[in-house]
Enzyme design. Structure first.
Site, PDB file in Angstrom:
ATOM      1  N   CYS A 174      29.850  17.986   9.047  1.00 18.95           N
ATOM      2  CA  CYS A 174      30.675  17.467   7.966  1.00 18.95           C
ATOM      3  C   CYS A 174      30.347  15.987   7.716  1.00 18.95           C
ATOM      4  O   CYS A 174      29.274  15.673   7.238  1.00 18.95           O
ATOM      5  CB  CYS A 174      32.155  17.691   8.282  1.00 18.95           C
ATOM      6  N   HIS A 189      32.465  23.548  10.230  1.00 19.25           N
ATOM      7  CA  HIS A 189      32.816  23.002  11.544  1.00 19.25           C
ATOM      8  C   HIS A 189      32.689  24.052  12.651  1.00 19.25           C
ATOM      9  O   HIS A 189      33.670  24.761  12.946  1.00 19.25           O
ATOM     10  CB  HIS A 189      34.254  22.484  11.522  1.00 19.25           C
ATOM     11  N   GLU A 227      32.695  23.552  15.792  1.00 16.37           N
ATOM     12  CA  GLU A 227      33.560  23.182  16.916  1.00 16.37           C
ATOM     13  C   GLU A 227      34.988  23.692  16.728  1.00 16.37           C
ATOM     14  O   GLU A 227      35.770  23.727  17.679  1.00 16.37           O
ATOM     15  CB  GLU A 227      33.548  21.663  17.123  1.00 16.37           C
TER      16      GLU A 227
END
Length: 228
Positions: free
Chosen positions: A86, A195, A197
């Protein structure tokens, strides 16, 4: 294996990134402040999402001048895995570590929801744990994720198989050629808007992002022979 999570003023996904590495993978990880000038002790560098320096001027434009970015470039030149997610992707673009630029989302609104991606290239150090053309679910959260480059650059990305992830089914932000993530020509620097994560546990809605981090660890273990 030791990871660095670079923290800029305004980063807000650094904790999620740390959790993915430490708690889900069980690997060593350390927060690194933006004024650090030496990253030699790390095997992989992670640039998390957020709003570095408040996104003033444009996303990533100020962060590229942070002291740590010279060390990030050195790590990339040394062949170490460098991942920008991002805002981290935006910083890599501004720093010239990846080609192209990021524009406001086509709808001019911030988008925060899960999206589907297709794995275009599973022969990179970031995607080896995925299947070719595997469709995965990863969340996005951005206002400037509309990737753009000129025609010559796009042709080069396609020819070199540098487009690693594309949006599948729906393009949420108008990104050129449905691009969600690209690598550099050497293949060791990945920038992506979604994302991973935030998708490391089924409890969060998807664990599809975990394979990306496992791919990095697998690559490192395959290329670093440890002798007793």
């Amino acid at each position: 294996m030791k990871f660095a999570v670079i923290v800029f003023p305004g980063s807000n996904c650094d904790v999620d990134m740390y959790h993915a590495i430490a708690d889900e993978l069980g690997e060593e990880v350390e927060y690194v402040w933006h004024d650090e000038e030496n990253l030699d002790r790390f095997d992989a560098i992670l640039l998390p999402g957020g709003f570095s320096y408040g996104d003033y001027l444009r996303s990533g434009a100020i962060a590229r001048f942070s002291k740590v970015m010279a060390a990030v470039k050195q790590a990339a030149e040394a062949g170490k895995p460098v991942l920008g997610v991002c805002n981290g992707f935006q910083i890599l673009l501004e720093a010239g570590l990846l080609p192209g630029a990021m524009r406001r989302n086509q709808g001019l609104k911030f988008i925060c929801r899960p999206v589907q991606l297709v794995v275009e290239n599973n022969e990179t150090m970031f995607t080896s744990a995925y299947g070719k053309d595997e469709v995965i679910t990863i969340p996005i959260a951005h206002g400037e994720g509309n990737y753009y480059c000129d025609e010559q650059t796009l042709n080069r990305l396609v020819e070199n198989r540098q487009i690693v992830f594309r949006y599948h089914g729906e393009n949420p932000n108008g990104s050129l050629a449905d691009i969600a993530g690209i690598v550099n020509e050497r293949g060791n620097v990945l920038g992506m808007m979604p994302h991973p994560e935030r998708a490391v546990d089924a409890l969060l809605g998807s664990a599809d992002g975990l394979k990306l981090f496992r791919s990095i660890v697998n690559y490192w273990r395959e290329t670093h022979v440890v002798t007793a």
